[in-house]
Design a protein around this motif. Structure first.
Motif, PDB file in Angstrom:
ATOM      1  N   THR A   1     -13.039 -23.125 -10.377  1.00  0.00           N
ATOM      2  CA  THR A   1     -13.678 -22.086 -11.191  1.00  0.00           C
ATOM      3  C   THR A   1     -12.912 -21.872 -12.501  1.00  0.00           C
ATOM      4  OG1 THR A   1     -14.533 -21.070  -9.181  1.00  0.00           O
ATOM      5  CG2 THR A   1     -14.581 -19.709 -11.150  1.00  0.00           C
TER       6      THR A   1
ATOM      7  N   ASP B   1     -21.963 -18.164 -16.628  1.00  0.00           N
ATOM      8  CA  ASP B   1     -22.289 -18.069 -15.197  1.00  0.00           C
ATOM      9  C   ASP B   1     -22.996 -19.325 -14.705  1.00  0.00           C
ATOM     10  OD1 ASP B   1     -21.002 -15.734 -14.842  1.00  0.00           O
ATOM     11  OD2 ASP B   1     -22.778 -14.489 -14.512  1.00  0.00           O
TER      12      ASP B   1
ATOM     13  N   SER C   1     -21.521 -21.983 -11.785  1.00  0.00           N
ATOM     14  CA  SER C   1     -22.255 -22.190 -10.524  1.00  0.00           C
ATOM     15  C   SER C   1     -22.003 -23.569  -9.909  1.00  0.00           C
ATOM     16  CB  SER C   1     -23.761 -21.997 -10.731  1.00  0.00           C
ATOM     17  OG  SER C   1     -24.325 -23.091 -11.456  1.00  0.00           O
TER      18      SER C   1
ATOM     19  N   LEU D   1     -22.545 -16.660  -6.110  1.00  0.00           N
ATOM     20  CA  LEU D   1     -23.666 -16.875  -7.028  1.00  0.00           C
ATOM     21  C   LEU D   1     -24.863 -16.001  -6.720  1.00  0.00           C
ATOM     22  CD1 LEU D   1     -23.718 -20.793  -7.056  1.00  0.00           C
ATOM     23  CD2 LEU D   1     -22.276 -19.249  -8.392  1.00  0.00           C
TER      24      LEU D   1
ATOM     25  N   THR E   1     -22.906 -14.489 -11.546  1.00  0.00           N
ATOM     26  CA  THR E   1     -21.795 -14.591 -10.594  1.00  0.00           C
ATOM     27  C   THR E   1     -21.324 -13.181 -10.253  1.00  0.00           C
ATOM     28  OG1 THR E   1     -20.115 -14.781 -12.323  1.00  0.00           O
ATOM     29  CG2 THR E   1     -21.045 -16.847 -11.489  1.00  0.00           C
TER      30      THR E   1
END
Ligand code: ASP
Ligand code: MG
Length: 351
Positions: free
Chosen positions: A51, A111, A115, A184, A193
């Motif tokens: 991430t 976002d 994902s 998500l 998110t």
């Protein structure tokens, strides 16, 4: 008349990023074990570090980061000896990186980029389960979890999500294991998110909506400690903690559980924290109080930090009080004194 009663109890089990990256086979073993007597629903994080990498990629659009991302997953696929193509996701990711302008905001664009970590995790894990002979279906929570429009830190709309929970029920009915992306959601067709560490929150939302017997949060630590064991050497594992204590501690910075994870299951479903590696279950979150203070901290900026102590109203220490509540107190300290003060407070309390 014959009534069909299901004797199986339902558990939601979430694996953190290090479980998927470093303890993959242990995670699979645990699922196999639970699968024998229970209906299992799996929630997954992105692989550890991914991430952060995707965040850098979204911001820089640098081909090096893209390559690094692709290679992390390809290497994992190879290491696990599974057959899986990630071409479609990589193609979509490249398209998104070129089309930031198509999004309502920069946060919405970010976002969508984030994902891909969780989406690839569930494909990988689901394929690995199938190879072990457990039928499984990967689920992208974009099609399941509805949120508000706070991109980057969205809140789940339980009512709207409840209307879609049949998707998971349907998979379970067929004797398959749903493997669902954590972190998500969906707001008006855009990807959202749930805030960093948000897979815990996904797991507890699903636990609630599926009426699970328990929500298991598996990671690389055994559970909740009296303080961060990486900083305070004498920190002790807390076997029981109440919903209230844990949500206060999360609010004051405790990383073991996402701040919103308690809310959906509070008073109804226990959360159990454990370590994937040796399947050690360390902390049970229920109505039972810890009876043990929990120290937490938050870095405010490069000069300042706050230290929270949950479960006390007074601490005999010479530090500036920042905020306080009915059963907690929060101090303000210089960033460079954080480690020492945490150890000092811990010693005063547990001497
Ligand atoms: N992958 C996300 C993060 O790193 C969500 C999670 O791990 O729970 O914050
Ligand atoms: Mg976490």
């Amino acid at each position: 008349m014959v009534y069909k009663l299901s004797a199986k109890s339902r558990v939601v089990i979430k694996f953190g990023g290090s479980s998927v990256r470093d303890s993959f086979s242990e995670a699979l073993r645990l699922v196999q074990k639970l699968y024998e007597g229970n209906e299992v629903v799996i929630v997954l994080s992105a692989l550890k570090g991914v991430t952060d990498l995707l965040l850098k990629l979204a911001e820089s659009k640098s081909p090096e980061f893209l390559k690094e991302f692709e290679e992390i997953y390809l290497r994992t696929i190879e290491r696990l000896g599974i057959e899986l193509s990630i071409e479609n996701e990589i193609r979509e990711l490249k398209f998104i990186l070129r089309n930031e302008k198509a999004f309502p905001s920069r946060k919405a664009y970010i976002d969508h980029v984030l994902s891909f970590g969780e989406r690839l995790s569930v494909k990988l894990f689901s394929k690995a389960l199938e190879d072990e002979g457990i039928k499984s279906t990967p689920v992208d929570a974009f099609y399941l979890i509805e949120t508000n429009g706070s991109f980057g830190n969205a809140k789940v709309d339980l009512k709207k999500t409840k209307d879609k929970i049949w998707i998971v029920e349907e998979i379970l009915k067929r004797g398959r294991v749903p493997v669902i992306t954590g972190f998500l959601g969906n707001f008006n067709g855009f990807r959202t998110t749930l805030g960093r560490g948000g897979s815990d929150y996904t797991a507890s939302v699903l636990g609630r909506l599926l009426n699970a017997r328990a929500v298991l949060i598996m990671s690389d630590v055994k559970g909740i400690y009296t303080a961060d064991p990486k900083i305070v050497r004498d920190a002790k594992l807390i076997p029981f903690a109440s919903y209230e204590e844990v949500s206060t501690a999360s609010m004051l910075g405790m990383k073991a559980l996402h701040e919103r994870a308690v809310e959906p299951v509070k008073g109804k479903i226990p959360i159990i924290l454990g370590k994937t590696n040796n399947q050690h279950l360390g902390t049970l979150i229920s109505k039972i109080n810890a009876g043990m203070p929990i120290l937490t901290y938050k870095i405010i900026n490069e000069n300042l930090a706050s230290i929270g102590v949950v479960g006390v109203s007074e601490v005999n220490i010479n530090a500036q009080i920042y905020k306080r509540g009915r059963n907690w107190i929060c101090f303000l300290v210089k960033r460079e004194e954080l480690e020492n003060t945490l150890n000092a407070i811990h010693e005063v309390i547990f001497q």
